[in-house]
Enzyme design. Structure first.
Site: not given
Length: 514
Positions: A295, A327-328, A456
């Site tokens: 990710d 994006e996060e 994450h």
């Protein structure tokens, strides 16, 4: 002498280019579009290999190792990732630029918030028992009448409240009032965007009232630019206010935000019709907790390798690659990019393909549900999204591979594109969700376990990928990209495009999601 695969591909590319190059630049309505697209899709599929994609992942892991273990937006690791991707694309001959992206470097609450009913019955609410400040909220002190926006009272078990998600919810909203919005269905940031557009002076979110969804809790809305207070209350407080029309409320927040700048990487082919842009994207940043190799190193590496191999082919339509920052932090890179385009520039983007997490270790092949064929969850994408899903499904069907749908739930960079009517599609192999028994039968792997147990967290390293999924999905990305680089006949033109052609203005507004 037997030719190697590379030699065979080179010969095939040379022959196909000689035969098809005149057609590649013919008018888009050419009857030869399909055959030309199929030829080049198969050629690009052959040249894109999982082994080469993994080399980019190895490079991203090395970048993280050399820069504190992560590639988060605003970090040295992210800047080095930008340099790596941009450098590869420039060397391949693309027109490459970076675009600035603002993001909140830090946010703090300087003093306790205030939420109180002023009239008709003065009532002070306690924090955190009754309400909390939403992280990223602006500062402000507002006293005004509160107005509930399409609440579901009493709550129903299913579906969730759609309060504030739809334009019709705001038809009777009076500017200057405090918007009271129930949790549910669409992202909080979409509701707050709509509140600001409607002229709200502040926003009070409140919980749904379903089991497990009654209390106030802190969350980051990912948008710091509203300029007014945003708080979140319990269901009991919110429903009491919603059931008392005409109530005046005071909302006060005292916050401070430090804003920093990072960069998107945008690259496009030198050839191709500039009025017909095929856009392919993946987010480049990781979470601060780790290197983010699945990710979203996986999507980044696959899209990058497709771009590097596409350089050998002529294209009818301009192809643009986006590697998104932050994006996060709430899709900030893609949201700001789309918001800064003029309506005419947005109109030129015929479709957007998104690839976020394409190598989850306990993977499922999930295609964005462009037509909402399952008729549950989030709605279909804009017209053309169904055709993109069908094109991707055709690839998996050809290889005898199963696939399932996944909703446009607002969690990745397709969000700002579909909010502006641009059809979208893509592949997702799963995040923190749990793999079902049916999916385990279809794809293998472990039912009842997360698709990615390192989602994450620090263990999202080079060991946290499924090489088969990476290889299969990289080929699928190649096929879809090459197909649309030559043939957009299956994608309907948007009303905005037709209106722009006749000189009629069609307003479009960027919308952030998280």
């Amino acid at each position: 002498m037997r030719l190697s695969l590379r030699q065979r591909v080179v010969r095939a590319v040379t022959l196909a280019t000689a035969l098809a190059l005149p057609l590649a630049f013919a008018p888009p309505a050419s009857a030869q579009s399909g055959p030309v697209a199929d030829i080049f899709a198969k050629l690009l599929e052959k040249t894109v290999t999982g082994a080469n994609v993994k080399k980019h992942l190895d490079a991203l892991q090395s970048i993280a190792d050399a820069n504190g273990g992560n590639r988060a937006a605003g970090s040295p690791g992210y800047d080095a990732s930008v340099d790596y991707v941009a450098g590869k694309l420039r060397k391949a001959g693309y027109r490459v630029k970076t675009t600035d992206v603002q993001f909140p470097k830090s946010w703090e609450e300087l003093s306790p918030p205030v939420l109180e009913q002023v009239a008709p019955t003065p009532t002070k609410y306690a924090t955190p028992a009754d309400f909390v400040t939403v992280i990223s909220s602006g500062s402000g002190d507002v006293t005004a009448e509160v107005q509930a926006v399409d609440p579901t009272l009493p709550p129903t078990p299913s579906p969730s409240s759609t309060a504030g998600c739809e334009a019709s919810d705001w038809a009777g909203f009076v500017p200057g009032r405090i918007a009271l919005i129930q949790r549910g269905t669409c992202p909080y940031v979409q509701k707050a965007d709509n509140a600001k557009a409607a002229g709200a002076a502040a926003v009070i979110f409140f919980n749904e009232g379903q089991p497990g969804r009654t209390d106030a809790y802190a969350f980051d809305i990912g948008e710091w630019r509203y300029g007014f207070p945003v708080v979140f209350s319990s269901f009991s407080v919110g429903s009491a206010l919603a059931n008392s029309p005409g109530t005046r409320v005071r909302v006060r927040t005292d916050t401070k935000v430090e804003v920093a700048t990072t960069r998107n990487v945008i690259a496009e082919t030198r050839g191709g019709d500039r009025d017909n842009v095929v856009m392919v994207g993946a987010h480049l940043d990781s979470m601060p907790e780790g290197p983010g190799i699945n990710d979203n190193g996986s999507g980044t590496a696959a899209v990058l390798e497709v771009a590097l191999r596409l350089k050998h082919l002529p294209v009818r339509n301009k192809v643009r690659f986006g590697f998104w920052a932050a994006e996060e932090l709430g899709l900030l890179g893609s949201e700001q990019y789309v918001a800064e385009l003029s309506p005419a520039e947005r109109d030129r983007i015929r479709l957007y393909l998104n690839f976020d997490m394409v190598a989850s270790p306990n993977y499922a092949y999930k295609l964005y549900d462009g037509d909402n064929s399952d008729n549950v969850g989030f709605p279909a994408g804009p017209a053309g999204s169904a055709q993109i899903e069908q094109r991707l499904a055709k690839y998996f069907d050809r290889r005898g591979l199963g696939h399932v749908g996944t909703d446009f739930d607002g969690r990745s960079d397709y969000g700002p594109f579909i909010a502006n009517g641009i059809p979208a599609g893509g592949i997702f192999t799963g995040a923190e969700g749990t793999k079902t028994e049916a999916e385990a039968k279809l794809f293998g792997g472990q039912a009842g376990a997360p698709y990615d147990s390192c989602y994450h967290v620090a263990c999202d390293t080079i060991t946290n990928i499924n090489k088969r999924a990476l290889d299969v999905n990289s080929d699928a990305i190649a096929v879809a990209t090459a197909t649309y680089a030559f043939d957009l006949s299956s994608i309907p033109r948007r009303a905005a495009t037709a209106a722009a052609t006749t000189g009629t203005a069609v307003p479009l507004r960027g919308t952030s999601v998280s």
